[in-house]
Write a protein that holds these residues in place. Structure first.
Motif, mmCIF file in Angstrom:
data_model
loop_
_atom_site.group_PDB
_atom_site.id
_atom_site.type_symbol
_atom_site.label_atom_id
_atom_site.label_comp_id
_atom_site.label_asym_id
_atom_site.label_seq_id
_atom_site.Cartn_x
_atom_site.Cartn_y
_atom_site.Cartn_z
ATOM 1 N N ALA A 276 27.499 -26.609 -25.865
ATOM 2 C CA ALA A 276 26.498 -27.659 -25.688
ATOM 3 C C ALA A 276 25.980 -27.672 -24.257
ATOM 4 O O ALA A 276 26.656 -27.237 -23.318
ATOM 5 C CB ALA A 276 27.098 -29.018 -26.040
ATOM 6 N N TYR A 282 21.808 -32.542 -28.739
ATOM 7 C CA TYR A 282 22.541 -32.323 -29.986
ATOM 8 C C TYR A 282 23.745 -33.254 -30.055
ATOM 9 O O TYR A 282 24.340 -33.591 -29.025
ATOM 10 C CB TYR A 282 23.050 -30.877 -30.077
ATOM 11 C CG TYR A 282 22.038 -29.900 -30.630
ATOM 12 C CD1 TYR A 282 21.986 -29.620 -31.992
ATOM 13 C CD2 TYR A 282 21.126 -29.270 -29.799
ATOM 14 C CE1 TYR A 282 21.050 -28.724 -32.503
ATOM 15 C CE2 TYR A 282 20.185 -28.386 -30.295
ATOM 16 C CZ TYR A 282 20.151 -28.118 -31.658
ATOM 17 O OH TYR A 282 19.228 -27.249 -32.169
ATOM 18 N N ILE A 303 27.895 -27.794 -29.923
ATOM 19 C CA ILE A 303 26.867 -28.547 -30.631
ATOM 20 C C ILE A 303 27.169 -28.526 -32.127
ATOM 21 O O ILE A 303 27.818 -27.613 -32.638
ATOM 22 C CB ILE A 303 25.451 -27.987 -30.373
ATOM 23 C CG1 ILE A 303 25.291 -26.587 -30.979
ATOM 24 C CG2 ILE A 303 25.113 -27.979 -28.897
ATOM 25 C CD1 ILE A 303 23.857 -26.067 -30.936
ATOM 26 N N ASN A 304 26.714 -29.539 -32.829
ATOM 27 C CA ASN A 304 26.828 -29.573 -34.286
ATOM 28 C C ASN A 304 25.587 -28.920 -34.882
ATOM 29 O O ASN A 304 24.464 -29.350 -34.606
ATOM 30 C CB ASN A 304 26.950 -31.013 -34.782
ATOM 31 C CG ASN A 304 28.242 -31.672 -34.336
ATOM 32 O OD1 ASN A 304 29.145 -31.006 -33.828
ATOM 33 N ND2 ASN A 304 28.340 -32.970 -34.520
ATOM 34 N N ARG A 305 25.778 -27.916 -35.695
ATOM 35 C CA ARG A 305 24.656 -27.169 -36.286
ATOM 36 C C ARG A 305 25.119 -26.481 -37.567
ATOM 37 O O ARG A 305 26.310 -26.313 -37.820
ATOM 38 C CB ARG A 305 24.121 -26.123 -35.303
ATOM 39 C CG ARG A 305 25.160 -25.068 -34.930
ATOM 40 C CD ARG A 305 24.555 -23.917 -34.154
ATOM 41 N NE ARG A 305 25.535 -22.867 -33.920
ATOM 42 C CZ ARG A 305 25.241 -21.601 -33.651
ATOM 43 N NH1 ARG A 305 23.972 -21.233 -33.564
ATOM 44 N NH2 ARG A 305 26.178 -20.717 -33.457
ATOM 45 N N HIS A 500 18.040 -35.375 -37.462
ATOM 46 C CA HIS A 500 19.448 -35.760 -37.299
ATOM 47 C C HIS A 500 20.349 -34.877 -38.151
ATOM 48 O O HIS A 500 21.428 -34.460 -37.713
ATOM 49 C CB HIS A 500 19.643 -37.218 -37.700
ATOM 50 C CG HIS A 500 19.172 -38.209 -36.681
ATOM 51 N ND1 HIS A 500 19.355 -38.037 -35.324
ATOM 52 C CD2 HIS A 500 18.535 -39.401 -36.815
ATOM 53 C CE1 HIS A 500 18.856 -39.068 -34.673
ATOM 54 N NE2 HIS A 500 18.336 -39.902 -35.555
ATOM 55 N N GLY A 503 21.380 -31.779 -36.621
ATOM 56 C CA GLY A 503 22.243 -31.892 -35.452
ATOM 57 C C GLY A 503 21.609 -32.555 -34.252
ATOM 58 O O GLY A 503 22.280 -32.760 -33.242
ATOM 59 N N LEU A 504 20.315 -32.899 -34.324
ATOM 60 C CA LEU A 504 19.598 -33.406 -33.159
ATOM 61 C C LEU A 504 19.819 -34.902 -32.948
ATOM 62 O O LEU A 504 19.805 -35.680 -33.895
ATOM 63 C CB LEU A 504 18.098 -33.132 -33.294
ATOM 64 C CG LEU A 504 17.682 -31.668 -33.334
ATOM 65 C CD1 LEU A 504 16.164 -31.562 -33.454
ATOM 66 C CD2 LEU A 504 18.153 -30.924 -32.087
ATOM 67 N N ARG A 505 19.965 -35.265 -31.689
ATOM 68 C CA ARG A 505 20.045 -36.666 -31.308
ATOM 69 C C ARG A 505 18.635 -37.205 -31.056
ATOM 70 O O ARG A 505 17.651 -36.468 -31.076
ATOM 71 C CB ARG A 505 20.887 -36.831 -30.039
ATOM 72 C CG ARG A 505 22.348 -36.437 -30.194
ATOM 73 C CD ARG A 505 23.153 -36.888 -28.985
ATOM 74 N NE ARG A 505 23.184 -38.349 -28.883
ATOM 75 C CZ ARG A 505 23.698 -39.008 -27.842
ATOM 76 N NH1 ARG A 505 24.206 -38.339 -26.819
ATOM 77 N NH2 ARG A 505 23.690 -40.326 -27.825
ATOM 78 N N ALA A 564 14.395 -27.289 -28.950
ATOM 79 C CA ALA A 564 15.771 -27.675 -29.249
ATOM 80 C C ALA A 564 16.341 -26.853 -30.398
ATOM 81 O O ALA A 564 17.510 -26.446 -30.368
ATOM 82 C CB ALA A 564 15.830 -29.166 -29.579
ATOM 83 N N GLY A 568 19.630 -24.303 -30.498
ATOM 84 C CA GLY A 568 20.732 -24.445 -31.435
ATOM 85 C C GLY A 568 20.887 -23.315 -32.433
ATOM 86 O O GLY A 568 21.998 -23.029 -32.877
ATOM 87 N N TYR A 569 19.772 -22.646 -32.773
ATOM 88 C CA TYR A 569 19.827 -21.748 -33.928
ATOM 89 C C TYR A 569 19.380 -20.319 -33.669
ATOM 90 O O TYR A 569 19.634 -19.456 -34.510
ATOM 91 C CB TYR A 569 18.995 -22.347 -35.073
ATOM 92 C CG TYR A 569 19.619 -23.579 -35.674
ATOM 93 C CD1 TYR A 569 20.545 -23.481 -36.709
ATOM 94 C CD2 TYR A 569 19.318 -24.856 -35.199
ATOM 95 C CE1 TYR A 569 21.135 -24.608 -37.270
ATOM 96 C CE2 TYR A 569 19.898 -25.992 -35.749
ATOM 97 C CZ TYR A 569 20.802 -25.861 -36.776
ATOM 98 O OH TYR A 569 21.385 -26.977 -37.318
#
Length: 897
Positions: A276, A282, A303-305, A500, A503-505, A564, A568-569
C-alpha cells in the motif's frame, strides 16, 4: 516448511534478476524479505497431530457414527454435512487435515425489520477461523492475524505467548469414526446459540432486551460445495417488553434470517499481495511484523484488491483469466437494472488503462436461480426496503492474510430512489397545468452527517435536483426527463459503491477538478469527467441561471479513478514471470504513484476532512467552492421565489409545500457551511517532498478568506438575507395524517421561521468563532509572511460590523427586526462565553472578545442617548438589555482576576 513449488518460484525470480545483472545484495535482500513474509504467521497455539485423535481407545464414549448419520441426507463438499429432516439436526464432519486449518467465515443478515439499523443484506461479520480438538470438544477459534513473525525465528515463540486467538465456542463431539477418520459435531450446537451476535445488536439498536427463542429457531436451506458451505439459519427473538417497532405486527417477537458462508481460502493461486501507499486510496490489510528489527516501520500494509491475471501475459491489453462478475439480484426493479449495469461497467475504462479488457462483467440473476445472493461465490447488487435507512453499502470479504478480495455484495435501500418518485408524479401532474410542485420526504433542517455512503444527505441532493428540473430550467417536465435524471443518479450511486467493492476508499478531493464554468460543458464532462473521482460524496450539479444545464451526476469515472486502478491492478514485470515478492514491486509502483503531484490526482479520505480544508470536503463541487456555493444559494433563493408565486397546485396538500421549503433551506445551509472552511483553512495533500517549494500545508489565500466572509455576511448574516412573504409562510402546514409511520407532530403546527433561521445563522457563526478555528488563525500568522494572514482581530471586527450594522454602521436607526435581534443575541452570547471562560479559545481570542464588547458597549450608549426616544420598544428593550449584560460581564471578569 516452505512448499517446494514456492521455493522454486522464488529461485526463478532470483535467476531472472541475476541474468539482468541486478545488484546481488538487493536481490538477496528481496528474496530474504519475501521468505520472511511467506513465513510470517499469526500467533497459534501448538496442537498435537490430528492422527492422534483417531487412535483414541475410548471411542465408546461417543455415539456410533453410523447410527448418528442413519436416515440423513448426505451433502458432500468442503465439509460433508448430514441433515436429518425428521428432527432438523445437521451434523458437520471434520477430517483430520481440516483441523487447525484456516477457513474464511462470513455472516450476512438476510432478513431485517426495515428500521432502526436492522436491514436485510447487511454484512455482520467476516473472520478467519479454524477448528481445534481439545479433549471431547471441538473449539471454534478466530485466528489473530494482527501480529506475525517469521516462523523459523525465536520471535515466533514469544509471539505465541504474547497474543491470543479467540475461542468463541466449544462444541461437544457427537461421534468419532476411526474408519472414516472423521469427527462429527452437531451444527446446531454451534450456530443455534446466537453465533451471529444478534442479541447485542438488537439491544444496541432497539433499546430492548430481546432474547433468542431456541425452540422457535431452525435451519433453512443448507448446501455444501467443493470450496464452501452455505447455511441459512432462522432465529426468533422474544421480549416481554419489546421495542415500539412500527414495522412489526407485534413488537414482542421478531424473526431474523442469517446466512453463513464457510469457505476455503485460496491456496497457491498465484496471488501477489501489493504494498500500500498512503498517496493512493485503498482499503488495506495490515499486520505488525514482530520479527523485523531492521526497519523504522514494523507494520506491513497490503491493499485490498481482486486477483486479476491477464490471459496473455505479454500483451498491452488482455482479457483477465477470471473477470470480476457482478450479479444484479432478481429483486432489483426492472426499470433500474440498466442504470445499475452502466454504473458497474463504467469502471472498465479504468481497467483498460491497467491492461485489462472487460475486467468487470455484469450478469442478471435469473428468477429461478438455485443459488443464494449471499453465497460467497457470487458478487451481487442487492435491493432492500426500509422505512428509515437511506443508504447504499459495498462490504467486501477479504483474505486477512494477503488482502485479496474474495467476495463483494452491494446493497441499496429502495428509499434512495423512492424518495424521488412522489416528486416525479407531482411534477408530471403539475406540468400538464403549466405548474409544478413537490412532495418529498420531510427532513429536519439540522445538518445530518452520516458515515454510510449516500445517506440522507445524498437523498436530499437528489431531491433538490428533482425539484430544480422544472423550477430552474423554465421548461415543462416530462416523463423522459425525469427518467433520465433518476438514471444519472442511480448510475453514479452504483459507480461509487462498485469503487468500494474494488478496494477504493473515499476521495474527497474528487470534486475539485473542474472550474465552476466548466461543470456544465458536456464536451469536457463526458470525456475527462465531471469530477476526478466518483469516490467523493458528490452533490447534484445545478447550473446557475443563464447557463445551460449539463450533467447532474458524473457520466464517467475520473482521472484519479483510472490512476488508482492502475496502481492496484496493473501487472508488474515480476507478475508476468510468476514471481511473488511484494517488496520487489516497489520501483514499479513508485513509477505510477510518482505522478501524485498532479492536481487531478489529489487524494483526501475520511480522516482528512476533519481538518479545515476547503479543497477536501463532502458535498462540494468545483475548484472554486466560493463561486459554486454562491450559485447554489442563488438557485435556492430563486426556488423560494417560485414557491411563493406558483405553489401549491389547486387540490394539493399544503404539507408538500412545507417539505420542499425545508429541503431548500437545508440545501442553502449546506452550501453556506462549505464556505466557512475558507476561514483559517489550509490545503493539505498526501504528497512526498520533491523540492523546497513543495509544502505539506498551504494556508488559504487572504483574498479568498475575505471573499468568503463577505459572502457569508451577505447570504447569512445580512438584514435581508432571509425574506419570505407572509403568504408563503402561512401556507407551510404539516401533514395531518396520524398513523404508524406518520405521526402528527405534537409541537406547534405553524412553521417556526425564527427558530429555523436562527439555527442556520447560529451554526455558521459558532463555527466561525470556534476555538479550533481561532487557534488555527493564530498559528497561521506564524506560517505566513506579515500581512498575508487573516487575523483574529479582522475576523472579529468583520463579523461584529456585519451583525451589528444598525449600531455600528448606520447614522439613522428606526428599529431592529426580530431576525436581527435573535442573531445579535447569539453573537453576544458567544463573546460573553469567551470572556467568562465558558468555552475554550486562545487567550488572545478571549481578550479580543473583551475588547469587542467594550467597543460595542460604547456604540450602544451613544446610539441610545442620541436616538432612544425615536426607537420602537422592541429595539430599546433589546439594546438596553444587551448593554446591561455587557456591563455585568465586564465587571464580573474584572472581579474574577
Amino acid at each position: 516448511m516452505i512448499h517446494w513449488l514456492t521455493t522454486l518460484s522464488v529461485c526463478t525470480v532470483y535467476l531472472y534478476n541475476l541474468l539482468l545483472g541486478n545488484n546481488q545484495l538487493l536481490l538477496t535482500q528481496g528474496v530474504n524479505f519475501y521468505l520472511q513474509q511467506l513465513n510470517a504467521l499469526p500467533a497459534i497455539e501448538n496442537i498435537s497431530s490430528a492422527d492422534f485423535f483417531f487412535k483414541d481407545s475410548k471411542l465408546e464414549k461417543f455415539q456410533r457414527f453410523s447410527e448418528v448419520v442413519r436416515d440423513t441426507d448426505k451433502l458432500e463438499g468442503l465439509f460433508t454435512l448430514y441433515r436429518s429432516l425428521e428432527d432438523d439436526q445437521i451434523y458437520l464432519e471434520i477430517q483430520p487435515e481440516q483441523l487447525n486449518k484456516n477457513y474464511l467465515g462470513t455472516v450476512t443478515l438476510e432478513s431485517g425489520i426495515g428500521e432502526s439499523g436492522i436491514y436485510s443484506g447487511l454484512a455482520l461479520q467476516d473472520f478467519l477461523f479454524y477448528f481445534r480438538r481439545v479433549n471431547n470438544s471441538i473449539h471454534f477459534v478466530i485466528r489473530n492475524v494482527n501480529f506475525r513473525a517469521t516462523s523459523e525465528k525465536p520471535e515466533q515463540k514469544a509471539l505465541n505467548r504474547s497474543f491470543s486467538d479467540s475461542v468463541l465456542y466449544a462444541v461437544p463431539i457427537v461421534s468419532i469414526s476411526s474408519h472414516r477418520k472423521a469427527i462429527l459435531i452437531n451444527l446446531g450446537d454451534l450456530l443455534m446459540q446466537d453465533f451471529a451476535g444478534l442479541t447485542p445488536l438488537l439491544k444496541n439498536s432497539l433499546f430492548a432486551d430481546y432474547q433468542l427463542a431456541e425452540n422457535k429457531s431452525y435451519f433453512g436451506a443448507v448446501n455444501s460445495f467443493a470450496e464452501n458451505i452455505e447455511i441459512n439459519s432462522v432465529y426468533n427473538f422474544s421480549a416481554n417488553q419489546g421495542a415500539n417497532l412500527i414495522t412489526l405486527p407485534d413488537s414482542r417477537s421478531l424473526t431474523l434470517k442469517v446466512h453463513y458462508s464457510f469457505s476455503q481460502l485460496p491456496e497457491n493461486n498465484g496471488y501477489i499481495p501489493r504494498i500500500a501507499d498512503e498517496r493512493v486510496g485503498y482499503f488495506i490489510t495490515a499486520y505488525q511484523d514482530l520479527s523485523n528489527y531492521n526497519s523504522s516501520e514494523s507494520f506491513v500494509r497490503y491493499i485490498n484488491r481482486w486477483h486479476l491475471e491477464p490471459s496473455v501475459t505479454d500483451a498491452p491489453l488482455s482479457a483477465p483469466k477470471k473477470p470480476i462478475v457482478f450479479w444484479i439480484e432478481n429483486a432489483v426493479p426492472l426499470e433500474y437494472r440498466d442504470a445499475i449495469r452502466e454504473g458497474v461497467l463504467m469502471w472498465n475504462k479504468a481497467f483498460e488503462k491497467a491492461g485489462f479488457l472487460n475486467a468487470i462483467q455484469v450478469q442478471q440473476m435469473p428468477d429461478d436461480a438455485d443459488w443464494h445472493p449471499a453465497d460467497v461465490r457470487y458478487n451481487t447488487i442487492r435491493w432492500f426496503n426500509s422505512i428509515d435507512a437511506f443508504f447504499a453499502k459495498a462490504p467486501t470479504r477479504v483474505n486477512p492474510l494477503t488482502g485479496e478480495i474474495l467476495d463483494a455484495d452491494i446493497i441499496v435501500d429502495a428509499n434512495m430512489v423512492r424518495s424521488l418518485q412522489p416528486e416525479y408524479r407531482t411534477l408530471i401532474e403539475g406540468s400538464s397545468n403549466n405548474q409544478n410542485s413537490c412532495n418529498l420526504t420531510n427532513y429536519n433542517t439540522q445538518l445530518i452527517e452520516d458515515d454510510r455512503c449516500y445517506g440522507i444527505e445524498s437523498s436530499l441532493q437528489a431531491a433538490i435536483g428533482a425539484t430544480a428540473l422544472s423550477m430552474l430550467q423554465n421548461s415543462a417536465l416530462d416523463n423522459e426527463k425525469m427518467q433520465e435524471y433518476v438514471h444519472q443518479y442511480l448510475r453514479s450511486l452504483i459507480a461509487h459503491e462498485v469503487g468500494h467493492a474494488l478496494g477504493l476508499r473515499h476521495n474527497f478531493h474528487g470534486s475539485t477538478m473542474l472550474s465552476p464554468q466548466e461543470l456544465n460543458n458536456i464536451e469536457i464532462t463526458h470525456s475527462k469527467g465531471l469530477v476526478s473521482s466518483v469516490m467523493d460524496y458528490l452533490p447534484v450539479n445545478l447550473a446557475p441561471q443563464g447557463i445551460a444545464q449539463g450533467d447532474y451526476f458524473p457520466a464517467t469515472i475520473g482521472p484519479y479513478d483510472e490512476w488508482a486502478i492502475m496502481y492496484g491492478y496493473k501487472p508488474s514485470n515480476f507478475e508476468s514471470i510468476g514471481a511473488i515478492i511484494p517488496e520487489a514491486e516497489k520501483p514499479f509502483l513508485e513509477q505510477i504513484v510518482g505522478s501524485s503531484q498532479q492536481p487531478e490526482l489529489a487524494y483526501a479520505t475520511d480522516e482528512d476532512i476533519w481538518d479545515i480544508n476547503p479543497n477536501a470536503n463532502v458535498w462540494d463541487m468545483s475548484n472554486d467552492v466560493l463561486v459554486y456555493s454562491q450559485w447554489q444559494m442563488d438557485n435556492a433563493r430563486l426556488m423560494w421565489q417560485k414557491l411563493d408565486k406558483k405553489y401549491p397546485i389547486k387540490g394539493e396538500s399544503y404539507s408538500q409545500l412545507r417539505t420542499v421549503f425545508d429541503k431548500i433551506l437545508m440545501y442553502y445551509f449546506r452550501n453556506a457551511n462549505l464556505i466557512v472552511d475558507y476561514i483559517g483553512g489550509q490545503t493539505f495533500r498526501r504528497n512526498y517532498a520533491l523540492d523546497v517549494n513543495n509544502w505539506a500545508f498551504v494556508p488559504t489565500n487572504l483574498a479568498k478568506q475575505r471573499q468568503a466572509l463577505a459572502t457569508l455576511n451577505e447570504y447569512i448574516f445580512a438584514e435581508d438575507a432571509f425574506e419570505f412573504s407572509p403568504q408563503l409562510l402561512n401556507q407551510l402546514a404539516p401533514s395531518r395524517w396520524n398513523h404508524w409511520g406518520n405521526p402528527v407532530p405534537i409541537s406547534r403546527l405553524d412553521y417556526p421561521i425564527h427558530d429555523r433561521i436562527l439555527r442556520v445563522q447560529s451554526t455558521i457563526l459558532r463555527s466561525l468563532l470556534d476555538g479550533d478555528r481561532l487557534h488555527r488563525l493564530l498559528d497561521i500568522e506564524l506560517k505566513t509572511l506579515p500581512g498575508e494572514a487573516l487575523t483574529i482581530p479582522e475576523l472579529f471586527d468583520t463579523l461584529q460590523n456585519s451583525i451589528w450594522t444598525e449600531i455600528l454602521g448606520k447614522e439613522e436607526l428606526i428599529s431592529i427586526s426580530s431576525i436581527r435581534r435573535s442573531l445579535q443575541r447569539e453573537h453576544l452570547d458567544i463573546l460573553l462565553e469567551m470572556v467568562l471562560r465558558k468555552t475554550e479559545v486562545p487567550e488572545d481570542g478571549r481578550t479580543l472578545a473583551w475588547y469587542e464588547l467594550r467597543q460595542l458597549q460604547k456604540a450602544l450608549s451613544a446610539k441610545l442617548k442620541k436616538l432612544g426616544e425615536q426607537l420602537d420598544i422592541y429595539t430599546v428593550a433589546h439594546l438596553e438589555e444587551v448593554s446591561d449584560r455587557i456591563t455585568k460581564t465586564l465587571n464580573a471578569s474584572l472581579v474574577s482576576r
